[in-house]
Scaffold this active site. Structure first.
Site, PDB file in Angstrom:
ATOM      1  N   ASP A 271     -29.234 -25.527   0.947  1.00 46.24           N
ATOM      2  CA  ASP A 271     -30.637 -25.815   0.657  1.00 46.24           C
ATOM      3  C   ASP A 271     -31.517 -24.569   0.725  1.00 46.24           C
ATOM      4  O   ASP A 271     -31.388 -23.761   1.650  1.00 46.24           O
ATOM      5  CB  ASP A 271     -31.116 -26.839   1.704  1.00 46.24           C
ATOM      6  CG  ASP A 271     -32.538 -27.292   1.466  1.00 46.24           C
ATOM      7  OD1 ASP A 271     -32.768 -27.951   0.445  1.00 46.24           O
ATOM      8  OD2 ASP A 271     -33.408 -26.988   2.302  1.00 46.24           O
ATOM      9  N   GLU A 313     -28.998 -24.168  -3.996  1.00 45.11           N
ATOM     10  CA  GLU A 313     -30.275 -24.667  -4.486  1.00 45.11           C
ATOM     11  C   GLU A 313     -31.288 -23.538  -4.484  1.00 45.11           C
ATOM     12  O   GLU A 313     -31.786 -23.136  -3.439  1.00 45.11           O
ATOM     13  CB  GLU A 313     -30.800 -25.814  -3.614  1.00 45.11           C
ATOM     14  CG  GLU A 313     -32.001 -26.495  -4.252  1.00 45.11           C
ATOM     15  CD  GLU A 313     -33.262 -26.550  -3.392  1.00 45.11           C
ATOM     16  OE1 GLU A 313     -34.255 -27.136  -3.843  1.00 45.11           O
ATOM     17  OE2 GLU A 313     -33.271 -25.988  -2.277  1.00 45.11           O
TER      18      GLU A 313
HETATM   19  C1  GLC Z   1     -35.174 -28.099  -0.527  1.00 42.54           C
HETATM   20  C2  GLC Z   1     -35.183 -29.598  -0.674  1.00 42.54           C
HETATM   21  C3  GLC Z   1     -36.557 -30.110  -0.475  1.00 42.54           C
HETATM   22  C4  GLC Z   1     -37.061 -29.664   0.881  1.00 42.54           C
HETATM   23  C5  GLC Z   1     -36.958 -28.152   1.027  1.00 42.54           C
HETATM   24  C6  GLC Z   1     -37.135 -27.736   2.453  1.00 42.54           C
HETATM   25  O1  GLC Z   1     -35.828 -27.465  -1.546  1.00 42.54           O
HETATM   26  O2  GLC Z   1     -34.665 -29.960  -1.933  1.00 42.54           O
HETATM   27  O3  GLC Z   1     -36.582 -31.511  -0.579  1.00 42.54           O
HETATM   28  O4  GLC Z   1     -38.392 -30.053   1.021  1.00 42.54           O
HETATM   29  O5  GLC Z   1     -35.692 -27.678   0.673  1.00 42.54           O
HETATM   30  O6  GLC Z   1     -35.978 -28.028   3.209  1.00 42.54           O
HETATM   31  C1  GLC Z   2     -40.064 -25.096  -4.003  1.00 39.55           C
HETATM   32  C2  GLC Z   2     -38.863 -24.432  -3.498  1.00 39.55           C
HETATM   33  C3  GLC Z   2     -37.697 -25.357  -3.573  1.00 39.55           C
HETATM   34  C4  GLC Z   2     -38.045 -26.696  -2.947  1.00 39.55           C
HETATM   35  C5  GLC Z   2     -39.295 -27.258  -3.480  1.00 39.55           C
HETATM   36  C6  GLC Z   2     -39.678 -28.488  -2.728  1.00 39.55           C
HETATM   37  O1  GLC Z   2     -39.928 -25.317  -5.356  1.00 39.55           O
HETATM   38  O2  GLC Z   2     -38.567 -23.268  -4.230  1.00 39.55           O
HETATM   39  O3  GLC Z   2     -36.632 -24.786  -2.907  1.00 39.55           O
HETATM   40  O4  GLC Z   2     -37.073 -27.617  -3.256  1.00 39.55           O
HETATM   41  O5  GLC Z   2     -40.289 -26.315  -3.358  1.00 39.55           O
HETATM   42  O6  GLC Z   2     -40.773 -29.060  -3.320  1.00 39.55           O
END
Ligand code: GLC
Ligand code: GLC
Length: 629
Positions: A271, A313
């Site tokens: 993540d 991600e």
């Molecule tokens: C990732 C997840 C998102 C979360 C963020 C912080 O981007 O997909 O749902 O809010 O990480 O952990």
């Molecule tokens: C931003 C971050 C991503 C996360 C998202 C959550 O786009 O880059 O990692 O999932 O915020 O809203």
């Protein structure tokens, strides 16, 4: 005798040594570069080696067999057999044990890859949808136990399904044991996080940081009175960023990874990886060290659990996204999978404008035709908001302003732009930059909800065809297509989240509904029934068409007609030409153009029928999609 020797070699010490030898160049040199100057490094190195040996020894025989199987078929995850499904355990089934009863349903959709949304033990109360983890070795008690997770992992493995689980490694919950010790003042644990005595450095960093949750978690640092310190908290206050410059953090997370893969997890969804390394004067995203860390972590998994993959991600712009597949010196050695958020963004952008110019430009200029030992996770919707990752340069190349285009897309999908078909919600409006992200389900953003509100059957037809076109796109682009729970039955926005005090501040819950099982039994002429049948058909056809395999190059074409998106899958046995009509007008293509681009038989592999041409012209219906050979 021979059998015994092979058996020993494949599971014993010798095999470990061979695996270590294979991946050593990805591990030690990276760690040397990252931590070579750190006083704790030599001891950490020894500890890591010992931990890997221990994890290998403890790895269950069934998993070692799977490792061997995957080694013999290293392209398994690029195969057209792969079809993913993503869900929240409670919203889909109730708890982990109840998921077993839903596996037949998933199989009937063609699913071979199951992503359980965050299932490790989160902090109590608001936990960012499970992304604020206080114990990585325990399952969320609301879902069951680690033994339940292990049991589900075996059940999936028996069906030939792959299990993906989230691992949050940019931050822990402030209730994690490490954070609690840090808060109590233990210096070893203080060094697990990024803490500052006053706001001088935080302010200096802030100058270049991008706010992730500007609405309800402004800033990237939080001050704690009780310890008199500022703590780095990129996302929410309760999510404390880990200090990856400390080799001990690497060791801890590596141990957790080994623990999870030995429980039967096959894919670790890493993540928010872009944020793992901080450097003054930068956005602190996608710094070169991030890739060294990810490559080294990948090596650890590969040594101990060769069948396990990493899905990274990083929701960033096109050029930056590619680096997560391992570019340059890391080519083929970093993530096996990364989200293709740019394909997703361009899908929505082209739908709104009925013009594929920007989509074609972005996908042609920034993405290679071929990736080494890696492929995309393709998707149209997920649990997060849509951020309009369209750069000013790319918009400029097409002659318009990036700022205006992003603003248009937000208005369009929020539902305020005149004539829009979408119903959505804004997420995290940033007053300073004008940035507005969007929440909403696939069906609501694609027009189902509005068509139902207006009881308009033509609008409904278009909306359903947009959904099926999106599925046909991600099913054929290469990579693992991910179906997000409920999208296969056209579930619309769930406005009930505003009644839940833990969710009301976060519009992403609008597209995290409770699974509507009754709709899976809908009549074939209802929206749910039509989308379900169409989705099943698309993924069944995907499996039948070998040219879709992820190893075959993807060549995006400049299609005639502004509304058509086209790409070829260049398989040695014959090219597959995939065409998508992003408008409600018929689009004509000449037979000559089709033939010049590799079409021989005029056969549509998607509908499994020949296509008809008239006066040597082929007409693609509104929101039509074909995979031609
Ligand atoms: C990732 C997840 C998102 C979360 C963020 C912080 O981007 O997909 O749902 O809010 O990480 O952990
Ligand atoms: C931003 C971050 C991503 C996360 C998202 C959550 O786009 O880059 O990692 O999932 O915020 O809203």
């Amino acid at each position: 005798m021979a059998e015994r020797i092979i058996g020993e070699a494949s599971s014993g010490r010798r095999m470990f040594d061979m695996r270590l030898e294979r991946s050593a160049p990805d591990l030690w040199p990276m760690l040397d570069r990252l931590y070579g100057d750190h006083p704790a490094y030599p001891a950490m190195r020894d500890a890591l080696l010992a931990e890997m040996q221990k994890a290998w020894k403890a790895r269950p025989a069934a998993l070692k067999e799977l490792d061997l199987k995957r080694d013999l078929q290293p392209d398994w995850f690029q195969s057209p057999e792969m079809v993913g499904y993503v869900f929240y355990i409670d919203r889909f089934a109730g708890d982990l044990n109840a998921v077993h009863d839903k596996l037949d349903y998933l199989e009937s959709l063609g699913v071979t890859y199951v992503h359980l949304m965050p299932c490790l033990k989160p902090r109590p109360g608001n936990n960012d949808g499970g992304y604020s983890v206080m114990d990585y070795r325990a399952v969320n008690p609301a879902y069951g136990t680690m033994a339940d997770l292990e049991r589900l992992a075996s059940a999936l493995r028996e069906r030939g399904m792959t299990l993906c689980v989230d691992l949050v490694l940019n931050h822990t919950a402030k209730e994690h044991d490490w954070a609690k010790r840090a808060r109590k003042g233990d210096p070893a644990y203080r060094d697990y996080y990024l803490m500052f005595d006053d706001d001088t450095l935080p302010r200096a960093y802030e100058e270049h940081l991008v706010e992730i949750f500007p609405d309800d978690a402004p800033g990237s640092f939080t001050y704690y009175d009780d310890i008199g310190k500022w703590v780095w908290t990129t996302f929410n206050e309760h999510q404390w960023d880990l200090n990856w410059a400390n080799p001990q953090v690497f060791l801890e997370i590596a141990r957790i990874m080994m623990f999870l893969v030995n429980k039967g997890v096959n894919v670790l969804r890493l993540d928010a990886v872009a944020f793992m390394w901080k450097r003054m004067g930068t956005r602190c995203q996608s710094e070169p060290e991030v890739h060294m860390i990810l490559r080294a972590l990948r090596a650890v998994t590969r040594i101990v659990a060769a069948s396990a993959l990493h899905l990274e991600e990083a929701i960033v712009g096109p050029a930056e996204m590619l680096t997560y597949f391992g570019r340059g010196e890391h080519d083929g050695r970093e993530g096996n999978l990364a989200y293709h958020n740019n394909l997703m963004v361009q899908f929505w952008s082209a739908l709104a404008t009925r013009d594929t110019g920007l989509m074609t430009h972005v996908l042609r200029t920034h993405f290679p035709e071929h990736l080494t030992n890696a492929t995309y996770a393709t998707y149209i919707r997920c649990h997060d908001d849509i951020g309009w990752a369209v750069t000013d340069e790319d918009a400029g190349a097409l002659g318009f302003s990036g700022y205006d285009h992003r603003a248009f897309l937000s208005d369009f999908y929020e539902g305020s732009f005149p004539g829009t078909f979408a119903r959505g919600a804004l997420f995290q409006v940033n007053e300073e930059t004008g940035d507005k992200r969007i929440s909403g389900t696939f069906a609501s953003l694609a027009g189902v909800q509005k068509a139902q509100e207006l009881s308009n059957p033509e609008m409904l037809d278009d909306a359903i065809n947009r959904i099926l076109m999106g599925n046909a796109l991600i099913a054929s682009f290469g990579g693992i297509p991910l179906i997000y729970m409920g999208d296969e039955i056209a579930m619309t926005n769930d406005y009930g989240y505003t009644d839940d005090p833990e969710h009301a501040h976060d519009s992403r819950w609008i597209h995290r509904p409770v699974m509507d099982w009754a709709s899976t039994q809908s009549d074939p002429d209802t929206p749910a029934g039509r989308v379900l049948a169409g989705t099943r058909h698309i993924y069944a056809r995907r499996k039948a068409v070998h040219a879709i395999h992820g190893i075959h190059p993807i060549r995006v074409l400049n299609a005639p007609g502004r509304a058509v998106f086209a790409f070829q899958r260049l398989a040695p046995a014959g090219t597959l030409l995939c065409l998508f009509n992003f408008s409600e007008e018929w689009q004509e293509l000449s037979e000559d153009w089709l033939k010049a681009n590799g079409v021989v038989e005029l056969y549509d592999q998607l509908s499994d029928a020949p296509i008809e041409t008239r006066n040597r012209r082929f007409a693609l219906p509104p929101y039509g999609r074909v995979w031609l050979t």
